[in-house]
Design an enzyme around this catalytic site. Structure first.
Site, short mmCIF file in Angstrom:
data_model
loop_
_atom_site.label_atom_id
_atom_site.label_comp_id
_atom_site.label_asym_id
_atom_site.label_seq_id
_atom_site.Cartn_x
_atom_site.Cartn_y
_atom_site.Cartn_z
CG ASN A 95 -1.79 1.19 1.34
OD1 ASN A 95 -1.81 2.03 0.44
ND2 ASN A 95 -2.53 1.30 2.44
N GLY B 158 2.48 2.47 10.96
CA GLY B 158 3.47 3.54 10.85
C GLY B 158 4.13 3.92 12.16
CD GLU C 183 -3.17 5.45 6.63
OE1 GLU C 183 -3.19 5.45 5.38
OE2 GLU C 183 -2.21 5.00 7.29
CD GLU D 18 -3.37 -2.40 7.36
OE1 GLU D 18 -2.28 -2.64 6.86
OE2 GLU D 18 -3.98 -1.35 7.15
CG HIS E 209 -6.03 1.85 5.16
ND1 HIS E 209 -5.61 2.79 6.09
CD2 HIS E 209 -5.01 0.98 5.00
CE1 HIS E 209 -4.37 2.49 6.45
NE2 HIS E 209 -3.98 1.40 5.81
CB SER F 91 5.07 -1.40 12.25
OG SER F 91 4.65 -0.08 12.50
CE LYS G 3 -0.34 3.24 4.69
NZ LYS G 3 -0.30 3.34 6.13
P1 13P Z 1 2.95 0.60 7.74
O1 13P Z 1 3.49 -0.70 7.18
O2 13P Z 1 3.67 1.80 7.27
O3 13P Z 1 2.77 0.52 9.21
O4 13P Z 1 1.46 0.75 7.13
C1 13P Z 1 0.58 -0.31 7.24
C2 13P Z 1 -0.63 -0.01 6.44
O5 13P Z 1 -1.41 0.87 6.80
C3 13P Z 1 -0.85 -0.78 5.21
O6 13P Z 1 -2.14 -0.61 4.72
#
Ligand code: 13P
Length: 239
Positions: A8, A169, A96, A163, A94, A201, A10
């Site tokens: 991902n 992150g 976010e 997740e 997701h 992470s 992002k």
């Molecule tokens: P990170 O691997 O940066 O923690 O992000 C995970 C994520 O949100 C994947 O969709």
């Protein structure tokens, strides 16, 4: 069991950077490698990245889509156009998007239904926030997130990504036991064959246990998928 390594990206890369990374991955990922590798660039890069990966073993995914096929929805992206550019997967729900863009389970359910109807494979994200975990509500949150969007049909096409919001992150991950416990909860509720991925992470130095687990079907990777070196190391941990 099929295993997945889903990247991902992002909103971290430009179109040019996305194409460059896709090119490096294409050169470095063996055609017959396991697991299934899916890259999810930003929407405006999908078309050009699709050209770069061509007919290699790398598959294309989107990070989001609208709940309508067509309509007066300024700024939204239709699943029809995702299909047109060659996306086969789509990340839905997701955290976010749930948290910063106020996406609710009604929207996510409609997106899920539309993706399934059009033949896009949804990667449905679920996960608890830190305060929910501390309150001992993890299981309840996960079950509610699943129940509120789960369709009646074609559920064999769904991939679920666990997740935990506090692990995204932050450099913190759940232990393998905790991830497997949540995977078991999801499978008990929604089917033993459902692929459940872990995300949050994931890095080359912690991928080992997650990759070797027979209860997890792979990983959804953010930060560590932005460089070919680290993402290839993660993929290689599955081989
Ligand atoms: P990170 O691997 O940066 O923690 O992000 C995970 C994520 O949100 C994947 O969709």
């Amino acid at each position: 069991m099929d295993k997945f390594c889903i990247a991902n990206w992002k909103m971290q890369l430009t179109i040019k950077e996305s194409c460059q990374l896709a090119k490096e991955l294409r050169e470095r990922i063996d055609f017959f490698d396991q697991p299934k590798v899916v890259i999810c660039p930003t929407a405006t890069a999908l078309s050009e990245v699709a050209q770069v990966i061509g007919n290699s073993s790398i598959k294309l995914g989107a990070q989001n889509m609208s709940w309508l096929e067509r309509g007066s929805l300024t700024g939204e992206v239709s699943a029809l156009t995702l299909q047109e550019v060659g996306a086969e997967y789509v990340i839905l729900g997701h955290s976010e998007r749930r948290n910063y863009l106020r996406e609710d389970s009604m929207m996510i359910k409609d997106k899920l239904l539309l993706a399934l109807r059009l033949g896009l494979r949804p990667v449905l994200c679920v996960g608890e926030k830190e305060e929910e975990r501390l309150a001992g509500a993890t299981q309840q949150v996960i079950v509610e997130q699943l129940e509120s969007v789960w369709p009646a049909q074609q559920t064999d096409k769904i991939i679920v990504a666990y997740e935990p919001v506090w692990a995204i992150g932050t450099g913190q991950t759940v232990s393998l036991e905790q991830a497997e416990e949540v995977a078991a909860l999801i499978k008990n509720n929604k089917g033993a064959d459902l692929p459940v991925l872990y995300g949050g992470s994931v890095q080359p130095d912690n991928i080992g246990a997650f990759a070797q687990s027979d209860k997890l079907a792979g990983v959804l990777v953010g930060g560590a998928s932005l460089q070919a070196d680290s993402f290839v190391k993660i993929i290689n941990a599955f081989i």
